[in-house]
Design a protein around this motif. Sequence first.
Motif, PDB file in Angstrom:
ATOM      1  N   LEU A 128       9.082 -13.017 -31.628  1.00 50.48           N
ATOM      2  CA  LEU A 128       8.074 -12.374 -32.468  1.00 50.48           C
ATOM      3  C   LEU A 128       8.574 -12.056 -33.874  1.00 50.48           C
ATOM      4  CD1 LEU A 128       9.042  -9.159 -32.593  1.00 50.48           C
ATOM      5  CD2 LEU A 128       8.242  -9.224 -30.251  1.00 50.48           C
ATOM      6  N   ASP A 188      15.697  -9.194 -25.157  1.00 50.44           N
ATOM      7  CA  ASP A 188      14.710  -8.158 -24.868  1.00 50.44           C
ATOM      8  C   ASP A 188      15.042  -6.985 -25.795  1.00 50.44           C
ATOM      9  OD1 ASP A 188      13.204  -6.080 -23.970  1.00 50.44           O
ATOM     10  OD2 ASP A 188      13.866  -6.198 -21.873  1.00 50.44           O
ATOM     11  N   THR A 217      -0.572 -16.421 -28.906  1.00 48.38           N
ATOM     12  CA  THR A 217       0.436 -15.590 -28.222  1.00 48.38           C
ATOM     13  C   THR A 217       0.789 -14.386 -29.089  1.00 48.38           C
ATOM     14  OG1 THR A 217       1.304 -17.685 -27.382  1.00 48.38           O
ATOM     15  CG2 THR A 217       2.646 -15.727 -26.987  1.00 48.38           C
ATOM     16  N   MET A 218       0.904 -14.629 -30.400  1.00 51.22           N
ATOM     17  CA  MET A 218       1.204 -13.528 -31.325  1.00 51.22           C
ATOM     18  C   MET A 218       0.076 -12.500 -31.308  1.00 51.22           C
ATOM     19  SD  MET A 218       2.743 -15.492 -34.647  1.00 51.22           S
ATOM     20  CE  MET A 218       3.145 -14.082 -35.678  1.00 51.22           C
ATOM     21  N   ASP A 270      -2.145 -11.843 -28.996  1.00 56.10           N
ATOM     22  CA  ASP A 270      -2.109 -11.095 -27.731  1.00 56.10           C
ATOM     23  C   ASP A 270      -1.036 -10.025 -27.766  1.00 56.10           C
ATOM     24  OD1 ASP A 270      -4.125 -12.481 -26.627  1.00 56.10           O
ATOM     25  OD2 ASP A 270      -2.894 -13.715 -25.279  1.00 56.10           O
ATOM     26  N   PHE A 271       0.142 -10.442 -28.184  1.00 52.94           N
ATOM     27  CA  PHE A 271       1.274  -9.521 -28.177  1.00 52.94           C
ATOM     28  C   PHE A 271       1.049  -8.360 -29.142  1.00 52.94           C
ATOM     29  CE2 PHE A 271       5.170  -7.945 -30.030  1.00 52.94           C
ATOM     30  CZ  PHE A 271       5.868  -7.556 -28.910  1.00 52.94           C
ATOM     31  N   GLY A 323      -1.686  -5.928 -28.052  1.00 52.51           N
ATOM     32  CA  GLY A 323      -1.210  -5.085 -26.952  1.00 52.51           C
ATOM     33  C   GLY A 323      -0.318  -3.968 -27.465  1.00 52.51           C
ATOM     34  N   ARG A 324       0.569  -4.328 -28.365  1.00 53.75           N
ATOM     35  CA  ARG A 324       1.502  -3.345 -28.894  1.00 53.75           C
ATOM     36  C   ARG A 324       0.764  -2.312 -29.746  1.00 53.75           C
ATOM     37  NH1 ARG A 324       7.090  -4.342 -32.239  1.00 53.75           N
ATOM     38  NH2 ARG A 324       8.414  -4.251 -30.427  1.00 53.75           N
TER      39      ARG A 324
END
Lengths: 223, 223
Positions: A11, A35, A205-206, A208-209, A212-213
């Motif tokens: 990301l 992570d 994907t970005m 979504d991520f 969510g964040r």
Amino acid sequence: MAAVKLLGAWLSPYNCRVICALKLKGIAYEYMEEDLLNKSPLLLQYNPVHKKIPVLVHGGRSICESAVILRYIDETWPENPLLPADPYERAVALFWIKFADDTTSSIAMMYLTTVEEQEKATKECSDMLETIEEHGLIEGKKFFRGDEINMVDIAFCSVAHWVGVIEEVTGLKAFEPHKFPKLNSWILNFKSVPVIKESLPDTETMLDFFKGRREMVLASKSS
Amino acid sequence: MAAVKLLGAWLSPYNCRVICALKLKGIAYEYMEEDLLNKSPLLLQYNPVHKKIPVLVHGGRSICESAVILRYIDETWPENPLLPADPYERAVALFWIKFADDTTSSIAMMYLTTVEEQEKATKECSDMLETIEEHGLIEGKKFFRGDEINMVDIAFCSVAHWVGVIEEVTGLKAFEPHKFPKLNSWILNFKSVPVIKESLPDTETMLDFFKGRREMVLASKSS
């Protein structure tokens, strides 16, 4: 162990800079996703000062800070140079890379902070884009300072790919194509380079991520 | 017009970096002191993006950002190199120069802000010094990474010369010699190089200036 290893996070635009450079140079590397909420002992060992990605490991030795990594890659694998040979033109390129380093955080600030701070960050981001439009890009050139993709283009991958996603997630607007025509062309040129296209993280994907964040951030503020 | 011109301000560690590099290289230059409260048209013309000193003008073309200027000087006048030849060692040097760039502002923050902000800045400054002590300096080496003065030493001139002055003006304490023995030796080594000694601004003049400015800041806060 692979000769070249990259400790990164998909990301991060700083990570993306390094991937773009490695791919433009045609260097094989092993990628290790970190992570960020639970950093690996390897990351802490290789970047004890900042404990941040990206870290390039080459022959067992680590190089930290994306702008420094880009220089290292360019000097170690001189084919397809990413910086001009002329010292003055190189200084101009380094000036813009430092500008990118100093201003990129305004993009992330747009989505992490309170309404007031968001407005401030959006203004800062918009000012950054205006400066690039006015002083950084040259009319009629495909890329920064010329027609070949180079280190400055890579340094601004956040502008090309992250700004739009953060705008969509937050509903804020920093980039207006009609106000920044040179920047708009540059983004299209940059994203149409095949190696770049495959190096940028997938937009869905970005979204979504980051959505969510964002919800997590807002939830934690309202409680 | 002189071939090399420097637009600067005597009180700035960023300006001092450039003076040190020019003197170490033995380059003749014309120095033009800028009034930072009333910037010259020349400064605005030569650094339209940041409107800040230092600016190096060489053959009529301007180079901005002190770290970029240092690179330009080293590449344009390669005698007495300021960076190691090996790409890995050069990357390590650039990492520390970036670290200096990113942390130097904590020194100035110690004297410009409110008590709470001062405490935060003092902690940041102290953390910076601790990181240099722990990760930057090598036991038994006179300078950063070796026994020859180099670009990293110059980049940290603020640590060698400004921290003490700001401490004296504010009564705050970020640097404690017994806690930072390697840094303490480095400061003594750095300041004993004749070219450096003559490049650093006079301590008494700095004290007078920063005390006066501090009084102005405090007066404006209390009114």
